[in-house]
Write an enzyme that holds these catalytic residues in place. Structure first.
Site: not given
Length: 471
Positions: A20, A300
């Protein structure tokens, strides 16, 4: 918290050198801004560099080549399903909508190289995941660093954020840092003040390695729980944003990776083995019973919850047909993280799994494949999935580890940080990546982190340059 003694001045100051932060730096520089990146560790990259290099894209060229029908809307819906609809839908939609342009940007602007096959990760409706040729996030970070050198963007390592500096109208005017900082010694280094004439972009990642801070959010995640994160994944960037009025969002939603190995520390080499081979092309059983207990391709959160239930001892098993997708196999075998066996019986004995029960489990699973439907757990079955019949057979012992923080500070679709008091943008402050919250809700899908970081990193960089200068 204002200062008039600036050590240095730039248009845009970026905190963090992962996906990022570097995406924001490159975009801001290419838009004409004077940019600096600060990084507290000795080397740039953070968790991004050691990640699996998995990049989810909707409507990609490889999907077109393979006849896979996908769309940003389907990817968005998959994100909401995994996130239990706790996602802020407008943020998730931005990631899905811009996933393809982010991929093209990484190839055309950074020269990132990807493998020619797609992976189907748990919770995704279709195969949509690209993998870097290097098999890790360094395959993107290194081209990003090369681009930064080309653009002459300075990256100040061993420089730790202390606090944000606010000015008139609560505008963020810069930051206080410790230069020549020696992690993790908080008092080391020299205090400096860096001015941001346009904006600050916060891209410090999550707090998976910050046991003290994560215990506040989830008292179960104590020192006994390992993490896949690097040691510098701590909360000071998030805390600095909260101190200037940023809105905390879903901080207690902390994800454990279900694919991590019991026999190594951190991310290691076993995680990719399980992600790319063990779960999609094999099965997971409880070593105490020899039985499957969850859909190996569910999201997950569901897999982790099932693994931690009833003190289970999870083992993933795959044969020589499925193991060819495991890019880290040689390293796994060398380190003893994965073991190979000539028969299911030998595998059962070595892992102390009830032999008859495991043989029955494998037989039933192969029968499901023959019928084209997993009637037991409704696992999605890739077209190239073959029965577990071809030795050698491979096993890996699994243990969930803290992996990702879904929560963080609140941003809008322009990557502006929003205040807790009025919900309005804090002037001069942007954020992107794992330090933000709301995109993934209760659970992030595998391979959705890199795309999120690049999409919102680029948005933050562009909009930071457009911020009205307040001299």
């Amino acid at each position: 918290m204002r200062t008039k003694k600036w050590t240095e001045e730039y248009d845009v100051v970026i905190i963090g050198s992962g996906f990022a932060g570097l995406a924001a730096a490159i975009e801001a520089k290419e838009k004409g801004a004077d940019v600096v990146v600060i990084e507290k560790m000795r080397t740039p990259g953070g968790n991004s560099a050691i990640s699996g290099g998995l990049f989810a894209v909707a409507g990609s060229p490889l999907q077109t080549r393979d006849g896979i029908v996908d769309s940003p809307d389907l990817m968005h819906q998959d994100m909401l399903n995994a996130g239990m609809n706790l996602n802020h839908p407008e943020l998730a939609q931005v990631v899905a909508d811009q996933s393809l342009s982010a991929l093209h940007w990484s190839i055309e602007n950074l020269a990132v190289q990807y493998k020619e096959n797609l992976n189907h990760l748990g919770g995704h409706s279709v195969p949509r995941t690209y993998t870097t040729k290097s098999g890790s996030g360094s395959g993107i970070i290194q081209p990003m660093l090369s681009k930064c050198r080309q653009l002459e963007i300075p990256i100040k390592i061993k420089t730790r954020l202390n606090r944000m500096i606010s000015g008139a109208n609560d505008r963020i005017e810069g930051i206080e840092v410790q230069s020549d900082y020696h992690f993790p010694h908080e008092q080391s280094g020299i205090t400096q003040h860096i001015r941001a004439k346009k904006a600050v972009v916060l891209a410090t990642g999550g707090f998976g390695s910050d046991v003290k801070f994560r215990l506040i959010q989830d008292p179960r995640l104590n020192n006994n729980i390992d993490t896949t994160n690097h040691k510098g994944a701590t909360a000071e960037g998030l805390i600095a944003a909260l101190e200037v009025g940023a809105t905390p969002l879903q901080l207690c939603w902390i994800q454990l990776g279900p694919w991590a190995s019991l026999d190594e520390k951190g991310w290691g080499v076993g995680s990719l083995f399980t992600l790319l081979a063990g779960f999609p092309y094999g099965i997971m059983v409880d070593a105490k019973t020899g039985k499957r207990f969850v859909n190996e391709m569910s999201d997950r959160r569901l897999r982790t919850d099932a693994m931690l239930l009833k003190d289970r001892a999870p083992v993933a098993i795959v044969d020589s047909q499925g193991v060819k997708y495991a890019t880290t196999l040689d390293k796994c075998l060398k380190r003893g993280v994965v073991q190979a066996f000539d028969s299911i019986e030998e595998l059962a004995k070595s892992n102390m799994i009830p032999e008859a029960s495991l043989i029955e489990t494998v037989r039933n699973y192969n029968m499901y494949l023959g019928h084209g439907c997993d009637t037991e757990f409704e696992k999605s079955l890739p077209k190239d999935l073959k029965p577990l019949t071809t030795p050698p057979y491979y096993s890996i012992r699994l243990l969930p580890k803290v992996h990702y923080c879904m929560g963080g500070i609140r941003i809008n679709s322009k990557a502006q940080v929003l205040s807790v008091s009025e919900g309005l943008p804090i002037p001069g402050l942007y954020a992107a990546g794992e330090v933000t919250g709301g995109i993934h809700g209760a659970s992030r899908l595998g391979s959705n982190s890199i795309v999120e970081c690049i999409v919102f990193g680029r948005i933050a960089g562009v909009n930071a340059v457009a911020e009205n200068e307040n001299v």
